[in-house]
Design an enzyme around this catalytic site. Structure first.
Site, PDB file in Angstrom:
ATOM      1  N   HIS A 173       0.823  -1.205   0.000  1.00 30.22           N
ATOM      2  CA  HIS A 173       0.000   0.000   0.000  1.00 30.22           C
ATOM      3  C   HIS A 173       0.859   1.258   0.000  1.00 30.22           C
ATOM      4  CE1 HIS A 173      -3.760  -2.270   1.576  1.00 30.22           C
ATOM      5  NE2 HIS A 173      -3.659  -2.299   0.272  1.00 30.22           N
ATOM      6  N   ARG A 213     -20.012   5.361 -15.052  1.00 29.24           N
ATOM      7  CA  ARG A 213     -20.485   4.006 -14.755  1.00 29.24           C
ATOM      8  C   ARG A 213     -21.609   4.105 -13.721  1.00 29.24           C
ATOM      9  NH1 ARG A 213     -14.785   3.709 -14.270  1.00 29.24           N
ATOM     10  NH2 ARG A 213     -13.760   2.622 -16.008  1.00 29.24           N
ATOM     11  N   ARG A 253     -23.642   6.077 -19.044  1.00 23.93           N
ATOM     12  CA  ARG A 253     -23.905   4.725 -19.546  1.00 23.93           C
ATOM     13  C   ARG A 253     -25.071   4.132 -18.767  1.00 23.93           C
ATOM     14  NH1 ARG A 253     -19.206   0.367 -19.038  1.00 23.93           N
ATOM     15  NH2 ARG A 253     -19.855   0.378 -16.863  1.00 23.93           N
ATOM     16  N   GLU A 266     -18.434  -3.248 -27.881  1.00 27.12           N
ATOM     17  CA  GLU A 266     -17.656  -4.120 -27.002  1.00 27.12           C
ATOM     18  C   GLU A 266     -17.538  -5.541 -27.530  1.00 27.12           C
ATOM     19  OE1 GLU A 266     -18.855  -2.958 -22.625  1.00 27.12           O
ATOM     20  OE2 GLU A 266     -20.553  -2.660 -23.976  1.00 27.12           O
ATOM     21  N   ASN A 299     -11.555  -2.941 -23.428  1.00 32.85           N
ATOM     22  CA  ASN A 299     -11.322  -4.062 -22.513  1.00 32.85           C
ATOM     23  C   ASN A 299     -12.155  -5.272 -22.920  1.00 32.85           C
ATOM     24  OD1 ASN A 299      -9.755  -2.234 -21.099  1.00 32.85           O
ATOM     25  ND2 ASN A 299     -11.366  -1.741 -19.648  1.00 32.85           N
ATOM     26  N   ARG A 311     -10.285 -11.165 -19.535  1.00 31.73           N
ATOM     27  CA  ARG A 311      -9.293 -10.173 -19.130  1.00 31.73           C
ATOM     28  C   ARG A 311      -8.875 -10.292 -17.674  1.00 31.73           C
ATOM     29  NH1 ARG A 311     -13.716  -5.308 -19.434  1.00 31.73           N
ATOM     30  NH2 ARG A 311     -14.217  -5.164 -17.225  1.00 31.73           N
ATOM     31  N   CYS A 319     -13.038   4.297 -24.642  1.00 39.80           N
ATOM     32  CA  CYS A 319     -13.100   4.527 -23.192  1.00 39.80           C
ATOM     33  C   CYS A 319     -12.483   3.378 -22.402  1.00 39.80           C
ATOM     34  CB  CYS A 319     -14.550   4.736 -22.733  1.00 39.80           C
ATOM     35  SG  CYS A 319     -15.634   3.323 -23.028  1.00 39.80           S
TER      36      CYS A 319
END
Length: 815
Positions: free
Chosen positions: A438, A545, A581, A677, A700, A711, A745
């Site tokens: 961290h 999102r 979205r 996508e 992605n 992925r 994006c």
């Protein structure tokens, strides 16, 4: 009159419950204090605020404290420890249900009942319901699960496994319900542990690919199980598009030294030492169980306030994702397993300091015994929090981290790393730690170069010695010769010039060398992200999102609630366009309150727009909220996971209905588009383009579907590369044949090796994380579109992504 205190995770819920109770007493005076939420929008409970509320409600006749769930009870118990003896003796913690109990308690208090009588009346508040529906089965004892309890399982897809952040989110979800929830790692055959204990969950050693089983029993077992599984399917809120930092092999840096890259950048300067500040535990007798326990709980409350402050500061500087590190610290402070262990030790005669230290040592040792290096590193976080509390118990202050130049230390706690000043700390060298610690994560967030895992020899470097380090390679040179030092300084100056240039130009347009503007937007998942994006120079919100509004709850948000949040995002961006979205749920991201059959392959199942069209009430409410906002600010509505033209036509019909319901016609700034996508959408770009205003390519998902490489699977990380020529060909096809503007994006948008390729293919908008905006804009300004188009054409004929990257390197990407 008996006072009443309402303790809830939600301030809005507490206010609504109080309003209902006041309605029931018909204007009679009742003294009710609210101690709910950490602020107007943040869920949580604060023991200090509860203690203040109890003191305010008490007028000498006692106070009844009503609580909702989980940590609210722990916070209320701690609050009693913070009060003086007289007020504490009159306070009663009541196990009654919050809403029903409050109504009955208010009526009883208004009638002059004592605190004990008010608590007794509240405790019977469910009698009416029980007699109507039948007496419920008795609750199971803590730590048990019914033989016929509900069960489920999930596979961990997060690259680093169920580490601190996702484990903290699991624990918070489990604590939110009236149920006993247990989990175990089926892959390793671990024992069952309570899901309400962060220390127990984190030591399961659940790595990527491991299967975790869940069992739940009690009144809200079904709800608890559904919500934990939904959270797991959504990868516990982890950003799966963010690249996982590589852990390179140690690089030899001089006699006896070796290090690993932990935070990129060049650091040059004199060494200053932060010595490890061990805490000495005095050998003193216990003052008794009650005063020692109170002393510990006061120390925990003080540390909680410090951690909350650091979390807020980190969120402002680095965003919510990195700040979430501290959520695990806050949960550890309330951990039932840890506190139970400490209390047993105190009641057996130990003083607070040694009891706390022994319990922390036990939990840290459990982390250290795990086989995964990333999870092993969490032992340091446990000890960091433990030392903070131990110092508070002993009344000691941690040594201040002040100095300039290259900081050398054995290790840094997250709190110490979060408070380093990039203006004075030019680099960090750590004897211990790793690229996944961290401390390393927060050093990267603050832009401070760092090399970790060098070994104890680094602590022997005399203060003031010149050091040069490269946090991208792990290279460290102690007392470098003049020519080496000059080379490092030149590299640092070049990076600094580019960074300064990028930051200076962050708020201006990104225009290629031949005069073509490319918009750079931000990918957002919260209002806080929107504020950071505005500070970073975002031209727009390229992707909001909206799932964050729908996950982790028992019912969908209302239209008004959604509208309020979208408005806050728009306000944070100062009138820039926001791309909302629609809900990307279903399949691998189920909603606990929307029934959905189990799917063998959720990535190829009911998800995205498919899910929304099967549940039109959800998307219709969302579209109505979006259309309302579009009357005030430019809004682009984006439908995810589109495969067919028919899906788009159906979605447009629902949007037309929302426009009609909102009234005043179609807002001037409203646009509608889709995400590309899946290969089918790219291959049908010409047909789909007739029904939309824009395309946004989610690289992605497009990459994983094109290459059949999930992925989140670490074994396929090298295969799942967005620079594969097949993926680039699909992007080029969308740009050539779609007939509408195209944005990207996905993760590829922030890859500076891809900037020239994407613009050369025809992309005119990139949406990235807020922190990446300045550098992406700067990269765009170095692009010559004709040369970029030539480069893209050659890349399409390459054999694979490695060859594409070699082409980019040979052409010299803008830096």
């Amino acid at each position: 009159m008996t006072g009443i205190v309402v303790v809830s995770h939600s301030r809005a819920l507490a206010r609504a419950a109080v309003a209902l109770a006041e309605e029931m007493v018909h204007g009679q005076a009742v003294r009710i204090e609210i101690a709910a939420g950490l602020d107007e929008t943040t869920f949580g409970t604060d023991a200090v605020r509860i203690s203040e509320a109890i003191a305010a409600a008490d007028r000498g006749e006692g106070t009844v404290v009503l609580m909702d769930l989980g940590s609210a009870v722990l916070s209320a118990e701690l609050a009693l420890d913070l009060l003086d003896d007289e007020i504490r003796s009159r306070a009663v913690l009541c196990a009654a249900p919050l809403v029903e109990g409050l109504v009955v308690a208010a009526v009883a208090a208004a009638g002059g009942a004592s605190a004990q009588e008010v608590a007794a009346e509240a405790g019977g508040a469910l009698a009416g319901k029980q007699s109507h529906f039948g007496t419920p089965a008795p609750a199971l004892p803590a730590g048990t699960a019914a033989a016929d309890g509900l069960t489920g399982e999930f596979t961990v897809d997060i690259p680093h496994g169920l580490h601190a952040r996702p484990a903290a989110r699991l624990v918070a979800q489990a604590r939110a319900f009236d149920a006993q929830v247990d989990v175990r790692n089926r892959t390793t055959g671990s024992a069952w542990v309570p899901a309400s204990s962060l220390s127990r969950v984190a030591t399961l050693g659940a790595l990527a690919g491991h299967v975790v089983e869940i069992r739940a029993s009690g009144a809200q077992a079904a709800e608890a199980l559904d919500h934990v599984l939904a959270l797991a399917a959504h990868n516990f809120g982890e950003d799966m598009s963010a690249p996982v930092p590589a852990v390179p092999a140690p690089v030899a840096t001089g006699p006896g030294l070796a290090g690993v890259a932990a935070s990129p950048g060049i650091g040059v300067g004199p060494v200053w030492i932060r010595a490890a500040a061990a805490v000495t535990i005095p050998d003193v007798p216990s003052l008794g169980a009650a005063p020692e326990w109170r002393r510990l709980r006061e120390a925990i409350a003080a540390v909680r306030r410090v951690v909350q402050r650091v979390r807020v500061q980190t969120a402002r500087a680095a965003g919510d994702t990195d700040a979430a590190i501290f959520d695990a610290h806050l949960l550890l402070l309330d951990d039932v397993d840890l506190l139970g262990d400490v209390r047993e030790r105190i009641e057996s005669g130990q003083a607070a300091a040694p009891a706390w230290a022994a319990a922390i040592d036990r939990i840290a040792a459990e982390f250290g015994a795990l086989t995964d290096p990333y999870l092993q590193a969490r032992a340091a976080d446990v000890r960091a929090v433990g030392d903070q509390v131990l110092r508070a118990v002993l009344g000691e202050n941690a040594p201040a981290a002040t100095g300039s130049g290259v900081l050398v230390a054995a290790d840094l706690t997250p709190a110490e790393a979060a408070e380093l000043d990039p203006a004075s700390v030019t680099g960090v060298l750590l004897a211990h730690g790793s690229a996944t610690s961290h401390a390393a994560i927060l050093a990267r967030a603050r832009g401070i170069p760092a090399v970790a895992g060098i070994g104890a020899a680094v602590l022997a470097i005399p203060p003031g010695t010149a050091v040069a380090l490269d946090g991208s390679t792990g290279e460290v040179v102690v007392d470098p010769p003049p020519d080496v030092l000059a080379a490092f300084r030149d590299r640092a100056a070049g990076l600094a010039r580019r960074r300064d240039r990028a930051l200076a130009g962050a708020g201006t347009r990104a225009v290629t060398q031949d005069g073509t503007e490319v918009l750079v937007g931000a990918n957002l998942g919260s209002v806080a992200d929107a504020a950071q994006a505005a500070r970073s120079g975002a031209d727009l919100a390229g992707l909001v999102r909206t799932e964050f509004l729908f996950l982790g709850r028992t019912e969908a948000p209302t239209v008004d609630e959604q509208e309020a949040v979208y408005r806050k995002i728009a306000e944070a961006l100062g009138g820039r366009r926001i791309t909302l979205r629609t809900l990307d749920a279903g399949g691998d991201k189920p909603l606990g309150y929307v029934p959905q059959p189990r799917e063998d392959n959720p990535f190829l199942g009911i998800r995205g727009l498919r899910h929304s069209l099967l549940h039109p009430a959800l998307i219709s409410g969302q579209l109505l909220a979006m259309v309302r906002i579009a009357r005030e600010t430019p809004v682009s509505i984006m439908f995810p996971m589109v495969s067919t033209v028919a899906e788009v036509i159906a979605a447009r019909r629902l949007l037309d209905t929302a426009i009609a319901l909102a009234g005043s016609g179609t807002p001037a700034g409203l646009a509608a588009g889709i995400m590309v996508e899946v290969p089918a959408a790219a291959l049908k770009a010409r047909a789909l383009g007739r029904h939309v205003d824009f395309f946004s390519i989610g690289t992605n998902d497009l990459t994983q579907y094109t290459l059949a490489a999930e992925r989140g699977n670490p074994e396929l990380a090298t295969l799942s590369d967005g620079l594969d020529p097949a993926v680039l060909r699909l992007i080029g096809m969308v740009c050539r044949e779609g007939g509408v503007p195209v944005s990207v994006c996905g993760e590829l948008a922030a890859d500076e090796d891809a900037t020239a390729l994407l613009t050369g293919l025809g992309v005119r908008e990139l949406s990235v994380s807020p922190r990446a905006i300045p550098l992406v804009k700067d990269a765009i300004r170095g692009v010559d579109l004709k040369a970029a188009a030539d480069l893209a054409a050659r890349a399409l004929d390459a054999a694979g992504p490695a060859e594409v990257r070699a082409l980019v390197g040979a052409c010299g990407p803008p830096r």
